[in-house]
Scaffold this active site. Structure first.
Site, PDB file in Angstrom:
ATOM      1  N   MET A   1       0.772  -1.258   0.022  1.00 27.03           N
ATOM      2  CA  MET A   1       0.003  -0.099  -0.146  1.00 27.03           C
ATOM      3  C   MET A   1       0.905   1.392   0.044  1.00 27.03           C
ATOM      4  O   MET A   1       0.236   2.370   0.453  1.00 27.03           O
ATOM      5  CB  MET A   1      -0.796   0.049   1.069  1.00 27.03           C
ATOM      6  CG  MET A   1      -1.876  -1.260   1.107  1.00 27.03           C
ATOM      7  SD  MET A   1      -2.865  -1.265  -0.335  1.00 27.03           S
ATOM      8  CE  MET A   1      -4.253   0.221   0.106  1.00 27.03           C
TER       9      MET A   1
ATOM     10  N   HIS B   1      -3.424  -5.478  -9.856  1.00 25.86           N
ATOM     11  CA  HIS B   1      -4.251  -4.287  -9.573  1.00 25.86           C
ATOM     12  C   HIS B   1      -5.668  -5.003  -9.809  1.00 25.86           C
ATOM     13  O   HIS B   1      -5.699  -5.797 -10.894  1.00 25.86           O
ATOM     14  CB  HIS B   1      -4.090  -3.106 -10.296  1.00 25.86           C
ATOM     15  CG  HIS B   1      -5.026  -2.128 -10.134  1.00 25.86           C
ATOM     16  ND1 HIS B   1      -4.868  -1.240  -9.041  1.00 25.86           N
ATOM     17  CD2 HIS B   1      -6.101  -1.772 -10.777  1.00 25.86           C
ATOM     18  CE1 HIS B   1      -5.773  -0.544  -8.993  1.00 25.86           C
ATOM     19  NE2 HIS B   1      -6.551  -0.656  -9.836  1.00 25.86           N
TER      20      HIS B   1
HETATM   21  C1  GRF Z   1      -5.568  -7.498  -4.022  1.00 26.28           C
HETATM   22  O1  GRF Z   1      -6.841  -7.160  -4.368  1.00 26.28           O
HETATM   23  C2  GRF Z   1      -4.663  -6.810  -5.019  1.00 26.28           C
HETATM   24  O2  GRF Z   1      -5.078  -6.688  -6.424  1.00 26.28           O
HETATM   25  C3  GRF Z   1      -4.433  -5.531  -4.313  1.00 26.28           C
HETATM   26  O3  GRF Z   1      -4.394  -5.406  -2.828  1.00 26.28           O
HETATM   27  C4  GRF Z   1      -5.160  -6.778  -2.725  1.00 26.28           C
HETATM   28  C5  GRF Z   1      -3.936  -7.441  -2.015  1.00 26.28           C
HETATM   29  O4  GRF Z   1      -4.501  -8.834  -1.325  1.00 26.28           O
HETATM   30  N1  GRF Z   1      -3.361  -4.571  -4.869  1.00 26.28           N
HETATM   31  P1  GRF Z   1      -3.686 -10.008  -0.760  1.00 26.28           P
HETATM   32  O5  GRF Z   1      -2.961  -9.274   0.329  1.00 26.28           O
HETATM   33  O6  GRF Z   1      -2.538 -10.289  -1.693  1.00 26.28           O
HETATM   34  O7  GRF Z   1      -4.519 -11.008  -0.453  1.00 26.28           O
END
Ligand code: GRF
Length: 194
Positions: free
Chosen positions: A95, A114
């Site tokens: 993030m 994404h």
């Molecule tokens: C996913 O939906 C990805 O596309 C977005 O953040 C989420 C991460 O999920 N960027 P995880 O931590 O891999 O379960």
């Protein structure tokens, strides 16, 4: 850029901030017989998250960095990644927005997933926006990371139907299932280009 030669596996780092389901799918792929990657390090800007617990349980090295001072954190990261000869960085629910300087150093070596059909719905809250706009389809995209948010060259995409009954949560859950399949596929696709 180095080539993937013979039996040498490509050292890879995954950056996360939370749940880590994509981390898990990359890990499972890395352990498969056909895999050409070695998942060496998991980097997170948060310590107490599911993804870090998963990495520890599976004996993958974890590095938690405080991004409050991002310049310092990235300096540490650059050292860590070059010491470990990391050739591919997979952002998986990370993030933080990496600096232009960092991205430049790892050009065409950072990829991201994404949860939308890029170039549509860049940024946050994609599923909510897709539902509000009554889109018929959404999906997920693995792309190279460049200096502009969610704008690098697309590697692979999966289209997913939006159901009339969908909420942002149900759509997110269905797309995540495909994300977890798409990420290893995208890695396989680019391996010989790195
Ligand atoms: C996913 O939906 C990805 O596309 C977005 O953040 C989420 C991460 O999920 N960027 P995880 O931590 O891999 O379960």
């Amino acid at each position: 850029m180095g080539k993937l030669i013979g039996k040498n596996k490509l050292n890879c780092a995954v950056f996360i901030s939370g749940r880590g389901s994509n981390l898990k799918s990359i890990y499972v792929y890395s352990k498969s017989k056909i895999s050409k990657i070695n998942l060496k390090i998991v980097v997170s800007n948060k310590s107490n998250v599911k993804g870090i617990k998963f990495a520890k349980k599976n004996k993958i090295r974890t590095v938690v960095l405080n991004f409050k001072n991002q310049q310092y954190a990235e300096k540490q990261l650059i050292k860590l990644l070059s010491l470990n000869r990391i050739k591919l960085i997979c952002l998986a629910g990370f993030m933080k927005i990496l600096s232009k300087n960092f991205i430049k150093k790892f050009k065409y070596k950072i990829i991201n997933i994404h949860p939308s059909l890029l170039p549509n719905y860049k940024g946050l809250n994609t599923h909510q926006k897709v539902i509000e706009n009554k889109e018929k389809y959404s999906g997920c995209t693995v792309h190279y990371v460049n200096e502009k948010l969610d704008s690098g060259k697309i590697i692979l995409q999966k289209k997913v139907k939006v159901l009339k009954s969908d909420t942002a949560q149900s759509l997110a859950k269905r797309i995540l299932f495909y994300e977890n399949k798409l990420y290893p596929k995208a890695i396989k696709k680019i391996l010989f280009k790195i």
